[in-house]
Scaffold this active site. Sequence first.
Site, PDB file in Angstrom:
ATOM      1  N   SER A  12       0.853  -1.182   0.000  1.00  0.00           N
ATOM      2  CA  SER A  12       0.000   0.000   0.000  1.00  0.00           C
ATOM      3  C   SER A  12       0.890   1.232   0.000  1.00  0.00           C
ATOM      4  CB  SER A  12      -0.947  -0.026   1.215  1.00  0.00           C
ATOM      5  OG  SER A  12      -1.849   1.049   1.179  1.00  0.00           O
ATOM      6  N   HIS A  39      -2.635  -0.923  -3.324  1.00  0.00           N
ATOM      7  CA  HIS A  39      -3.839  -0.143  -3.061  1.00  0.00           C
ATOM      8  C   HIS A  39      -3.815   1.126  -3.908  1.00  0.00           C
ATOM      9  CE1 HIS A  39      -4.157  -2.070   1.204  1.00  0.00           C
ATOM     10  NE2 HIS A  39      -4.564  -2.883   0.246  1.00  0.00           N
ATOM     11  N   ASP A 131      -3.856  -5.347   5.705  1.00  0.00           N
ATOM     12  CA  ASP A 131      -4.276  -6.130   4.540  1.00  0.00           C
ATOM     13  C   ASP A 131      -3.131  -7.043   4.117  1.00  0.00           C
ATOM     14  OD1 ASP A 131      -5.840  -7.023   2.434  1.00  0.00           O
ATOM     15  OD2 ASP A 131      -5.266  -5.388   1.101  1.00  0.00           O
TER      16      ASP A 131
END
Length: 343
Positions: A12, A39, A131
């Site tokens: 991310s 992301h 995540d």
Amino acid sequence: MPAQDIIVIGGSAGGLEAVAQVLAGLPRRLEASVFVVLHTSPDSGSALPQILARTAILPVEFAIDGEVPQKGRVYVARPDHHLTFDDGRVCVARGPRENGFRPAVDPLFRSAAKQYDGRVVGVIVSGAMDDGTFGLIAIKEAGGAAIVQHPYEAFVPSMPLSAIQNVEVDHIVRTEEIAALLVKAAESGLQSRAQARAGNGSKTRVDPTHRDISLVAVPPDSLSDPTSHFVCPECGGSLWEVDEAGLKRYRCFTGHGFTVDTLLAAQNGKLEHALWSAVRVLMERAALHREMAHRTASRGMDASAEKYQERAHQEEQHASVIREMLAAQPIASEALPQADQSV
């Protein structure tokens, strides 16, 4: 040890630079397929493959739904689409968000473990929240290997730290060391920490077929399964708890998924939005009451005008209290990031 020819990478905030450095170290004749989820914002455009291709030797492209993975290629998740596998093919779909994101890392990792078992190497690089942790658990239970960028080097260490704290990670290394490990995995496989301790090279594999890898969730057993006391921040539906390796995550009937941290962050984001909405409504009411005070005063109705002015003053005070609370403890800082701004 068999080769591991399915490499999945997730990151991310700060992950773009890390992934670019890893791809720069992979040779043209890599005997593996590489899949990347970062992301990204839904409207981030189509420049990500071109950005990664600046340093990569391997060809880099957006994944195409239904294609068969080819070795020596890098497949990148499209903005606002999950990247998964099904029946030996790539799946690109706009399924429910997971952990507040689409694409998300967990669906890629889970589906890779389900489809390819011990052939998978999962890599976690820089990023916020957690995540990828549950996906990395699935990869390990299927017999695959786990590599994590060293948190001290990561621009945002939350994702690497979560993986290290909750998964038996095989290699915690600097970014510059990851490519060499992936080349070794593609050629002869990586020995896990458990295998190294056992000293006999045998695998301990847990069948991952029970794991939910779908993008449209179904209750674990039946509609009578107990749900949690929480509702989905995305759609307002009931959430049920899923316990995996001692960790809890939450799913709704629609398919939205959250870890404890991302659920809390999503709730914080909703709370901040509600509080600012309350400030707006209070200020609008105060303005309307002041207008009514002016109108009634112009007609000689001083008592009514005074009441309207008092109400406006109270509403402005209430709005001020909420503003001060938001300023003293900014909930927005804990909310889910909408995208990695570096992409």
